[in-house]
Motif scaffolding. Sequence first.
Motif, PDB file in Angstrom:
ATOM      1  N   ASP A  52       0.831  -1.211   0.000  1.00  0.00           N
ATOM      2  CA  ASP A  52       0.000   0.000   0.000  1.00  0.00           C
ATOM      3  C   ASP A  52       0.863   1.257   0.000  1.00  0.00           C
ATOM      4  O   ASP A  52       0.580   2.212  -0.732  1.00  0.00           O
ATOM      5  CB  ASP A  52      -0.952   0.009   1.202  1.00  0.00           C
ATOM      6  CG  ASP A  52      -2.114  -0.967   1.045  1.00  0.00           C
ATOM      7  OD1 ASP A  52      -2.281  -1.560  -0.040  1.00  0.00           O
ATOM      8  OD2 ASP A  52      -2.865  -1.137   2.036  1.00  0.00           O
ATOM      9  N   PHE A  53       1.905   1.285   0.823  1.00  0.00           N
ATOM     10  CA  PHE A  53       2.806   2.444   0.823  1.00  0.00           C
ATOM     11  C   PHE A  53       3.537   2.542  -0.524  1.00  0.00           C
ATOM     12  O   PHE A  53       3.752   3.644  -1.034  1.00  0.00           O
ATOM     13  CB  PHE A  53       3.783   2.397   1.996  1.00  0.00           C
ATOM     14  CG  PHE A  53       3.216   2.960   3.273  1.00  0.00           C
ATOM     15  CD1 PHE A  53       2.997   4.323   3.408  1.00  0.00           C
ATOM     16  CD2 PHE A  53       2.903   2.132   4.334  1.00  0.00           C
ATOM     17  CE1 PHE A  53       2.463   4.859   4.591  1.00  0.00           C
ATOM     18  CE2 PHE A  53       2.378   2.648   5.518  1.00  0.00           C
ATOM     19  CZ  PHE A  53       2.158   4.013   5.645  1.00  0.00           C
ATOM     20  N   GLY A  64       6.862  15.656  -1.124  1.00  0.00           N
ATOM     21  CA  GLY A  64       8.102  15.954  -0.414  1.00  0.00           C
ATOM     22  C   GLY A  64       8.226  15.275   0.930  1.00  0.00           C
ATOM     23  O   GLY A  64       8.983  15.733   1.793  1.00  0.00           O
ATOM     24  N   VAL A  65       7.485  14.176   1.113  1.00  0.00           N
ATOM     25  CA  VAL A  65       7.498  13.460   2.392  1.00  0.00           C
ATOM     26  C   VAL A  65       7.949  12.017   2.149  1.00  0.00           C
ATOM     27  O   VAL A  65       7.166  11.186   1.699  1.00  0.00           O
ATOM     28  CB  VAL A  65       6.096  13.472   3.056  1.00  0.00           C
ATOM     29  CG1 VAL A  65       6.136  12.761   4.397  1.00  0.00           C
ATOM     30  CG2 VAL A  65       5.593  14.904   3.224  1.00  0.00           C
ATOM     31  N   PRO A  66       9.225  11.714   2.433  1.00  0.00           N
ATOM     32  CA  PRO A  66       9.690  10.346   2.245  1.00  0.00           C
ATOM     33  C   PRO A  66       9.080   9.400   3.287  1.00  0.00           C
ATOM     34  O   PRO A  66       8.720   9.817   4.387  1.00  0.00           O
ATOM     35  CB  PRO A  66      11.205  10.444   2.409  1.00  0.00           C
ATOM     36  CG  PRO A  66      11.441  11.706   3.163  1.00  0.00           C
ATOM     37  CD  PRO A  66      10.284  12.610   2.883  1.00  0.00           C
ATOM     38  N   VAL A  67       8.979   8.136   2.902  1.00  0.00           N
ATOM     39  CA  VAL A  67       8.403   7.097   3.754  1.00  0.00           C
ATOM     40  C   VAL A  67       9.437   5.996   3.949  1.00  0.00           C
ATOM     41  O   VAL A  67      10.097   5.580   2.992  1.00  0.00           O
ATOM     42  CB  VAL A  67       7.146   6.479   3.102  1.00  0.00           C
ATOM     43  CG1 VAL A  67       6.591   5.347   3.943  1.00  0.00           C
ATOM     44  CG2 VAL A  67       6.087   7.535   2.861  1.00  0.00           C
ATOM     45  N   PHE A  68       9.548   5.518   5.187  1.00  0.00           N
ATOM     46  CA  PHE A  68      10.486   4.446   5.520  1.00  0.00           C
ATOM     47  C   PHE A  68       9.777   3.392   6.361  1.00  0.00           C
ATOM     48  O   PHE A  68       9.074   3.732   7.309  1.00  0.00           O
ATOM     49  CB  PHE A  68      11.670   4.996   6.330  1.00  0.00           C
ATOM     50  CG  PHE A  68      12.394   6.114   5.642  1.00  0.00           C
ATOM     51  CD1 PHE A  68      13.424   5.846   4.753  1.00  0.00           C
ATOM     52  CD2 PHE A  68      12.033   7.433   5.868  1.00  0.00           C
ATOM     53  CE1 PHE A  68      14.076   6.875   4.103  1.00  0.00           C
ATOM     54  CE2 PHE A  68      12.684   8.476   5.221  1.00  0.00           C
ATOM     55  CZ  PHE A  68      13.715   8.192   4.338  1.00  0.00           C
ATOM     56  N   GLY A  69       9.988   2.129   6.011  1.00  0.00           N
ATOM     57  CA  GLY A  69       9.485   1.036   6.826  1.00  0.00           C
ATOM     58  C   GLY A  69      10.593   0.574   7.758  1.00  0.00           C
ATOM     59  O   GLY A  69      11.761   0.505   7.352  1.00  0.00           O
ATOM     60  N   VAL A  70      10.250   0.257   9.006  1.00  0.00           N
ATOM     61  CA  VAL A  70      11.237  -0.208   9.994  1.00  0.00           C
ATOM     62  C   VAL A  70      10.719  -1.479  10.653  1.00  0.00           C
ATOM     63  O   VAL A  70       9.589  -1.530  11.131  1.00  0.00           O
ATOM     64  CB  VAL A  70      11.487   0.853  11.088  1.00  0.00           C
ATOM     65  CG1 VAL A  70      12.427   0.311  12.163  1.00  0.00           C
ATOM     66  CG2 VAL A  70      12.048   2.133  10.492  1.00  0.00           C
ATOM     67  N   VAL A  89       9.502   1.471  -1.233  1.00  0.00           N
ATOM     68  CA  VAL A  89       9.766   2.307  -0.061  1.00  0.00           C
ATOM     69  C   VAL A  89      10.990   1.732   0.639  1.00  0.00           C
ATOM     70  O   VAL A  89      11.133   0.506   0.745  1.00  0.00           O
ATOM     71  CB  VAL A  89       8.562   2.370   0.908  1.00  0.00           C
ATOM     72  CG1 VAL A  89       7.410   3.113   0.273  1.00  0.00           C
ATOM     73  CG2 VAL A  89       8.132   1.000   1.351  1.00  0.00           C
ATOM     74  N   PRO A  90      11.915   2.582   1.074  1.00  0.00           N
ATOM     75  CA  PRO A  90      13.105   2.078   1.761  1.00  0.00           C
ATOM     76  C   PRO A  90      12.725   1.340   3.053  1.00  0.00           C
ATOM     77  O   PRO A  90      11.865   1.788   3.803  1.00  0.00           O
ATOM     78  CB  PRO A  90      13.906   3.336   2.081  1.00  0.00           C
ATOM     79  CG  PRO A  90      13.384   4.387   1.158  1.00  0.00           C
ATOM     80  CD  PRO A  90      11.947   4.043   0.923  1.00  0.00           C
TER      81      PRO A  90
END
Length: 158
Positions: A52-53, A64-70, A89-90
């Motif tokens: 989804d992301f 202008g909003v980066p997304v990161f999965g952790v 997504v990173p």
Amino acid sequence: MATLTTGQTFPHFELPADDGTTVSDAQLRGKPYVIFFYPKDDTSGCTLEALDFTALANEFEASGVPVFGVSPDPIEKHCKFRDKHGLQVPLLADPERTLIEPAGVWAQKSMYGKTYMGVERTSVLVDGDGRIHRVWPKVKVDGHAREVLDEARKLAGA
């Protein structure tokens, strides 16, 4: 265990990404960003959330909003997960839980009568000053990425 609250400073972090780089709060300073904490690579809910992301990655980028999965999974597992599902997504590896624990998302969970420790699915929108703008605790995946995008756009003025 800390609980993330609106207005507080997001915990410091410096984590390896699936693309071989390192991502830190210091290098993200000055722009908003999203961190979504998820329990485990390649499980049904986590896969759906990451997809989804990914489906909205271009829209997050345009705002202008980066997304990161952790997650606590190691980089090697992140790379397999990314490649298997074409994720865009990173994914940041936190096997030592250096961000997961200070963020308060390492919690006691229960499944099939067994109790264990794991990541509580949570998303956080951080503003350009490194302060928490919004927290989504105990995320239900369906429609969540779109809700985060809508809030990120408002914050970024996009």
